[in-house]
Design an enzyme around this catalytic site. Structure first.
Site, PDB file in Angstrom:
ATOM      1  CG  ASP A   1      -3.231  -3.083  -1.544  1.00 44.61           C
ATOM      2  OD1 ASP A   1      -3.959  -4.077  -1.674  1.00 44.61           O
ATOM      3  OD2 ASP A   1      -3.670  -1.971  -1.218  1.00 44.61           O
TER       4      ASP A   1
ATOM      5  CD  GLU B   1      -1.504   5.337   3.395  1.00 45.50           C
ATOM      6  OE1 GLU B   1      -2.522   5.964   3.069  1.00 45.50           O
ATOM      7  OE2 GLU B   1      -1.479   4.563   4.363  1.00 45.50           O
TER       8      GLU B   1
ATOM      9  CG  HIS C   1      -5.308   4.683   1.243  1.00 47.66           C
ATOM     10  ND1 HIS C   1      -4.943   4.409   2.540  1.00 47.66           N
ATOM     11  CD2 HIS C   1      -6.286   3.790   0.950  1.00 47.66           C
ATOM     12  CE1 HIS C   1      -5.661   3.403   2.998  1.00 47.66           C
ATOM     13  NE2 HIS C   1      -6.481   3.008   2.052  1.00 47.66           N
TER      14      HIS C   1
ATOM     15  CG  ASN D   1      -5.486   8.179   3.944  1.00 41.63           C
ATOM     16  OD1 ASN D   1      -5.987   7.500   3.053  1.00 41.63           O
ATOM     17  ND2 ASN D   1      -4.345   7.847   4.526  1.00 41.63           N
TER      18      ASN D   1
END
Ligand code: F6R
Length: 241
Positions: A67, A143, A138, A136
């Site tokens: 990313d 996400e 990811h 979370n």
């Protein structure tokens, strides 16, 4: 999913570096999928050390990163290109032409996503994909969502990710709101996946990853459907199990 228990961050880093090193030894022109963030820094330090000693040769290795922030160019000290150069590529004998990170400054987001997808395809598949995990759930910047996104896409970062990443910026307002990320399909196409986690803050999500159901609200949970995943986590990250 195979779970490897490490004592602490250093032990986790060495164990993960050993697996990456074995991959390079077995196939010197392998394709490594790489991650940024705090967790892999010790792994990259260890690989650098072994390369300096002459035990590891990156000259034929190809890499593709997960990313990049939209809006940051590779010279920005918080861009993931900059991170990779600083923590690994500038320290080992890799050919930089063989290293790939999405272009955060691309003018057309759709074209950049398609271009990066083609880059991954043209490499003939990822031999070993290294992943961290967000608080979370990811992976890359996939996400929590109501779908698993298949291919490279532009994503709006969640508040919790912006909050978590703000520690690296002067102020939270400077944290980019969007990123390019490899999709879940491309990550799942890797032949082998190595996911690493360290520290108490990761304990709840590691527990959810191991014990919870597969669902797009916890993107990492999809890894349970991959046939060759190794999780290396330290005692603190495994402390809720
Ligand atoms: C970054 C990436 C992210 C991180 C995750 C964990 O390339 O892929 O998914 O792996 O945010 O980050 P750290 O290691 O900083 O806790």
């Amino acid at each position: 999913m195979r779970i490897v228990r490490a004592r602490d961050y250093k032990d986790m880093s060495r164990k993960a570096a050993n697996i990456i090193s074995a991959q390079i030894i077995l196939k010197n022109d392998c394709v490594l999928g790489l991650a940024t963030g705090s967790t892999p820094i010790g792994i990259y330090d260890t690989l650098t050390h072994w390369c300096e000693k002459g035990d590891l040769d990156f000259s034929q290795v190809k890499t593709v990163n997960l990313d990049e922030y939209v809006g940051l160019d590779g010279c920005h000290d918080q861009s993931y290109r900059y991170f990779m150069n600083k923590n690994l590529f500038d320290r080992v004998n890799i050919n930089k032409d063989n290293t790939h990170v999405p272009n955060g400054k691309a003018e057309n987001a759709q074209e950049e996503c398609e271009r990066y997808h083609r880059v991954i395809e043209s490499m003939g598949g990822i031999d070993l994909q290294l992943l961290g995990i967000g608080n979370n759930g990811h992976i890359g910047f996939n996400e929590p969502s109501d779908v698993f996104e298949e291919k490279v896409h532009k994503v709006e970062l969640t508040e919790s990710t912006i909050q978590a990443n703000s520690r690296l910026f002067d102020s939270i307002d400077e944290v980019p709101r969007y990123a390019y990320t490899m999709g879940i399909g491309e990550i799942m196409s890797a032949k082998r996946i190595l996911i690493v986690a360290s520290g108490k803050a990761k304990a709840p999500i590691v527990k959810e990853l191991i014990e919870g159901p597969v669902r797009p609200e916890v993107p990492a949970s999809i890894l349970k459907f991959h046939s060759d995943v190794i999780l290396i986590a330290d005692e603190e990250a495994l402390s809720l199990l």
